[in-house]
Motif scaffolding. Structure first.
Motif, PDB file in Angstrom:
ATOM      1  N   ASP A 193       0.866  -1.181   0.000  1.00 48.82           N
ATOM      2  CA  ASP A 193       0.000   0.000   0.000  1.00 48.82           C
ATOM      3  C   ASP A 193       0.901   1.229   0.000  1.00 48.82           C
ATOM      4  O   ASP A 193       1.610   1.490   0.969  1.00 48.82           O
ATOM      5  N   PHE A 194       0.853   1.996  -1.090  1.00 49.35           N
ATOM      6  CA  PHE A 194       1.692   3.180  -1.216  1.00 49.35           C
ATOM      7  C   PHE A 194       0.878   4.468  -1.216  1.00 49.35           C
ATOM      8  O   PHE A 194       1.398   5.538  -1.523  1.00 49.35           O
ATOM      9  N   ALA A 195      -0.408   4.385  -0.877  1.00 55.11           N
ATOM     10  CA  ALA A 195      -1.291   5.538  -0.972  1.00 55.11           C
ATOM     11  C   ALA A 195      -0.932   6.596   0.066  1.00 55.11           C
ATOM     12  O   ALA A 195      -0.488   6.275   1.169  1.00 55.11           O
ATOM     13  N   PRO A 196      -1.160   7.867  -0.266  1.00 51.79           N
ATOM     14  CA  PRO A 196      -0.922   8.932   0.717  1.00 51.79           C
ATOM     15  C   PRO A 196      -2.053   8.988   1.740  1.00 51.79           C
ATOM     16  O   PRO A 196      -3.184   8.591   1.460  1.00 51.79           O
ATOM     17  N   GLY A 197      -1.731   9.472   2.936  1.00 49.76           N
ATOM     18  CA  GLY A 197      -2.765   9.729   3.929  1.00 49.76           C
ATOM     19  C   GLY A 197      -3.295   8.505   4.631  1.00 49.76           C
ATOM     20  O   GLY A 197      -4.341   8.584   5.286  1.00 49.76           O
ATOM     21  N   ARG A 198      -2.622   7.366   4.521  1.00 46.31           N
ATOM     22  CA  ARG A 198      -3.000   6.169   5.256  1.00 46.31           C
ATOM     23  C   ARG A 198      -1.914   5.863   6.275  1.00 46.31           C
ATOM     24  O   ARG A 198      -0.729   6.060   6.016  1.00 46.31           O
ATOM     25  N   ILE A 199      -2.321   5.325   7.392  1.00 46.99           N
ATOM     26  CA  ILE A 199      -1.436   5.281   8.541  1.00 46.99           C
ATOM     27  C   ILE A 199      -0.166   4.462   8.302  1.00 46.99           C
ATOM     28  O   ILE A 199       0.953   4.948   8.502  1.00 46.99           O
ATOM     29  N   LEU A 200      -0.285   3.198   7.851  1.00 46.69           N
ATOM     30  CA  LEU A 200       0.949   2.417   7.731  1.00 46.69           C
ATOM     31  C   LEU A 200       1.819   2.861   6.559  1.00 46.69           C
ATOM     32  O   LEU A 200       3.050   2.897   6.702  1.00 46.69           O
ATOM     33  N   PRO A 201       1.258   3.214   5.393  1.00 46.60           N
ATOM     34  CA  PRO A 201       2.131   3.791   4.371  1.00 46.60           C
ATOM     35  C   PRO A 201       2.859   5.047   4.862  1.00 46.60           C
ATOM     36  O   PRO A 201       4.039   5.246   4.545  1.00 46.60           O
ATOM     37  N   ASP A 202       2.168   5.886   5.659  1.00 47.37           N
ATOM     38  CA  ASP A 202       2.836   7.059   6.218  1.00 47.37           C
ATOM     39  C   ASP A 202       3.950   6.645   7.180  1.00 47.37           C
ATOM     40  O   ASP A 202       5.021   7.260   7.215  1.00 47.37           O
ATOM     41  N   CYS A 203       3.690   5.602   7.968  1.00 46.37           N
ATOM     42  CA  CYS A 203       4.736   5.085   8.863  1.00 46.37           C
ATOM     43  C   CYS A 203       5.956   4.626   8.072  1.00 46.37           C
ATOM     44  O   CYS A 203       7.103   4.938   8.429  1.00 46.37           O
ATOM     45  N   VAL A 204       5.726   3.887   7.010  1.00 48.57           N
ATOM     46  CA  VAL A 204       6.825   3.357   6.205  1.00 48.57           C
ATOM     47  C   VAL A 204       7.631   4.495   5.585  1.00 48.57           C
ATOM     48  O   VAL A 204       8.880   4.503   5.633  1.00 48.57           O
ATOM     49  N   ARG A 205       6.944   5.467   4.995  1.00 52.51           N
ATOM     50  CA  ARG A 205       7.665   6.577   4.374  1.00 52.51           C
ATOM     51  C   ARG A 205       8.522   7.323   5.406  1.00 52.51           C
ATOM     52  O   ARG A 205       9.645   7.744   5.104  1.00 52.51           O
ATOM     53  N   ALA A 206       7.985   7.479   6.598  1.00 57.44           N
ATOM     54  CA  ALA A 206       8.730   8.205   7.629  1.00 57.44           C
ATOM     55  C   ALA A 206       9.990   7.445   8.040  1.00 57.44           C
ATOM     56  O   ALA A 206      11.091   8.022   8.081  1.00 57.44           O
ATOM     57  N   VAL A 207       9.858   6.154   8.348  1.00 60.32           N
ATOM     58  CA  VAL A 207      11.037   5.431   8.845  1.00 60.32           C
ATOM     59  C   VAL A 207      12.076   5.262   7.747  1.00 60.32           C
ATOM     60  O   VAL A 207      13.285   5.296   8.025  1.00 60.32           O
ATOM     61  N   LEU A 208      11.660   5.108   6.505  1.00 56.38           N
ATOM     62  CA  LEU A 208      12.628   4.991   5.423  1.00 56.38           C
ATOM     63  C   LEU A 208      13.373   6.307   5.205  1.00 56.38           C
ATOM     64  O   LEU A 208      14.504   6.314   4.706  1.00 56.38           O
ATOM     65  N   ALA A 209      12.723   7.418   5.567  1.00 55.52           N
ATOM     66  CA  ALA A 209      13.368   8.722   5.454  1.00 55.52           C
ATOM     67  C   ALA A 209      14.151   9.081   6.713  1.00 55.52           C
ATOM     68  O   ALA A 209      14.739  10.169   6.791  1.00 55.52           O
ATOM     69  N   GLY A 210      14.139   8.184   7.717  1.00 49.94           N
ATOM     70  CA  GLY A 210      14.852   8.449   8.957  1.00 49.94           C
ATOM     71  C   GLY A 210      14.175   9.478   9.837  1.00 49.94           C
ATOM     72  O   GLY A 210      14.847  10.156  10.632  1.00 49.94           O
ATOM     73  N   GLU A 211      12.844   9.596   9.722  1.00 51.01           N
ATOM     74  CA  GLU A 211      12.098  10.601  10.486  1.00 51.01           C
ATOM     75  C   GLU A 211      11.094   9.909  11.397  1.00 51.01           C
ATOM     76  O   GLU A 211      10.694   8.762  11.145  1.00 51.01           O
ATOM     77  N   PRO A 212      10.637  10.589  12.463  1.00 49.25           N
ATOM     78  CA  PRO A 212       9.548  10.021  13.266  1.00 49.25           C
ATOM     79  C   PRO A 212       8.241  10.045  12.479  1.00 49.25           C
ATOM     80  O   PRO A 212       8.026  10.913  11.634  1.00 49.25           O
ATOM     81  N   VAL A 213       7.394   9.086  12.759  1.00 49.10           N
ATOM     82  CA  VAL A 213       6.064   9.062  12.154  1.00 49.10           C
ATOM     83  C   VAL A 213       5.244  10.192  12.769  1.00 49.10           C
ATOM     84  O   VAL A 213       5.241  10.392  13.986  1.00 49.10           O
ATOM     85  N   ARG A 214       4.547  10.947  11.930  1.00 46.82           N
ATOM     86  CA  ARG A 214       3.716  12.059  12.395  1.00 46.82           C
ATOM     87  C   ARG A 214       2.251  11.629  12.346  1.00 46.82           C
ATOM     88  O   ARG A 214       1.716  11.376  11.272  1.00 46.82           O
TER      89      ARG A 214
END
Length: 356
Positions: A193-214
């Motif tokens: 799931d790569f869609a924007p605005g969904r909780i786990l895709p947002d989590c994945v994008r954050a950790v791969l970027a080295g940032e905290p999940v917002r």
């Protein structure tokens, strides 16, 4: 909860290039179905491409609102079972483009049902809507299928309207078949799931970027489930109503009580499964309003079809992280997805999931 009904069946999936559609087509391939898909081209990255589904099924790219290519596919393929997943699925996109959201989710469903009306070979149709179709007074009570419809935001309301359109066609045109149901699924999670605005895709994008999940709303409660839980429920509904049309209707599809967690609790499970310093912070962004609580009562599905969830929320998150790490490493993501499908089907079809 046997799914051997699908072996050799012609099955059409709209929205097959999307997250849920790709998983569904993968399952149908393992079940021995002959599958065709109708959807817009995939937005990359996509699970559809990762799984190589363009090589495994008949795929027609088109807009669900355009009746001509859809009609030609019905004529050529002659489906016996239809799963309608094509939709505009993002709540925030509904606020940005309400007219387009109603057009896709309501009139796209009407176009699909009108094709079904003209093709008597169809035996079973399942239209996927959402748990957000209910009028939500934020009471905290799980919704039952007989509760009033009335989603407030454009996305939710468009799906409520689609429910009414399905009921209209069922009562006006399908009294003698095909059997038609709607499935009101809770929040699904899973790899791909790569869609924007969904909780786990947002989590994945954050950790791969080295940032905290917002997290916008860490205290909101939702019924989270792995995508394979919802899809196998869809498969069960469509198969059983094809054999017994009296089972057609509307069904909630959600987890047991252990899957009713806050967004913050889900993020905690993700961070624990991911490891490597993953963390989250509360970060309200002033976006559109959301209900604090949305829960589903799925007793109807259990009582009528013998269905119950097989993977708890911890397993659902672990399987999502497993797939995501394979994909991030650039190897084994397709094999991981099919391994997860086979594992789930072995439970579902192996007698451990109750009796239908």
């Amino acid at each position: 909860m046997k799914l051997d009904f699908y072996r050799g069946r012609r099955v059409l999936v709209t929205g097959h290039t999307g997250f849920k559609g790709a998983w569904l087509c993968g399952l149908l391939g393992l079940l021995g179905a002959e599958t065709a898909g109708y959807a817009l081209p995939p937005v990359e990255p996509s699970l559809y491409t990762v799984l190589g589904l363009e090589r495994e099924l008949r795929s027609v790219m088109g807009d669900i609102r355009d009746p001509d290519p859809l009609e030609r596919l019905f004529d050529a393929f002659r489906p016996e079972v239809v799963f309608h997943l094509a939709a505009q699925p993002i709540v925030r996109e509904g606020y940005r483009d309400p007219a387009g959201t109603f057009d896709v989710n309501l009139m796209g469903t009407v176009r699909l049902l009108d094709c079904v009306r003209r093709h008597p070979g169809v035996r079973s149709v399942l239209v996927v809507t959402t748990d957000k179709v209910y009028r939500n007074g934020d009471t905290g009570r799980p919704f039952r299928e007989e509760d009033p419809l009335g989603g407030a935001d454009p996305y939710a309301c468009s799906k409520s309207c689609a429910e009414l359109a399905v009921r209209s066609y069922a009562e006006s045109f399908f009294a003698s078949g095909p059997a038609v149901s709607t499935a009101r699924a809770g929040n699904v999670i899973g790899g791909g799931d790569f869609a924007p605005g969904r909780i786990l895709p947002d989590c994945v994008r954050a950790v791969l970027a080295g940032e905290p999940v917002r997290l916008r709303h860490p205290g909101s409660v939702r019924p989270y489930q792995h995508v394979l839980e919802a899809l196998c429920a869809y498969l069960l509904i469509a198969a059983r109503q094809a054999e017994d049309p009296a089972l057609a209707g509307c069904y909630n599809v959600g987890p047991g009580p252990e899957g009713r967690v806050t967004t913050g609790e889900l993020a905690d499970l993700f961070c624990e499964a991911w490891g490597e310093g993953a963390s989250w912070i509360s970060a309200p962004d002033g976006g559109p309003p959301e209900a604090d609580t949305l829960l589903l009562d799925c007793e109807k599905l259990a009582a009528r079809l013998g269905w119950r969830p097989l993977w708890g929320i911890e397993t659902a998150v672990e399987k999502t992280v497993e797939w995501t790490k394979c994909h991030a490493a650039g190897e084994g993501a397709a094999d991981c997805a099919r391994r997860q499908m086979a594992e789930y089907l072995s439970l579902f079809d192996g007698g451990d999931g109750g009796k239908a």
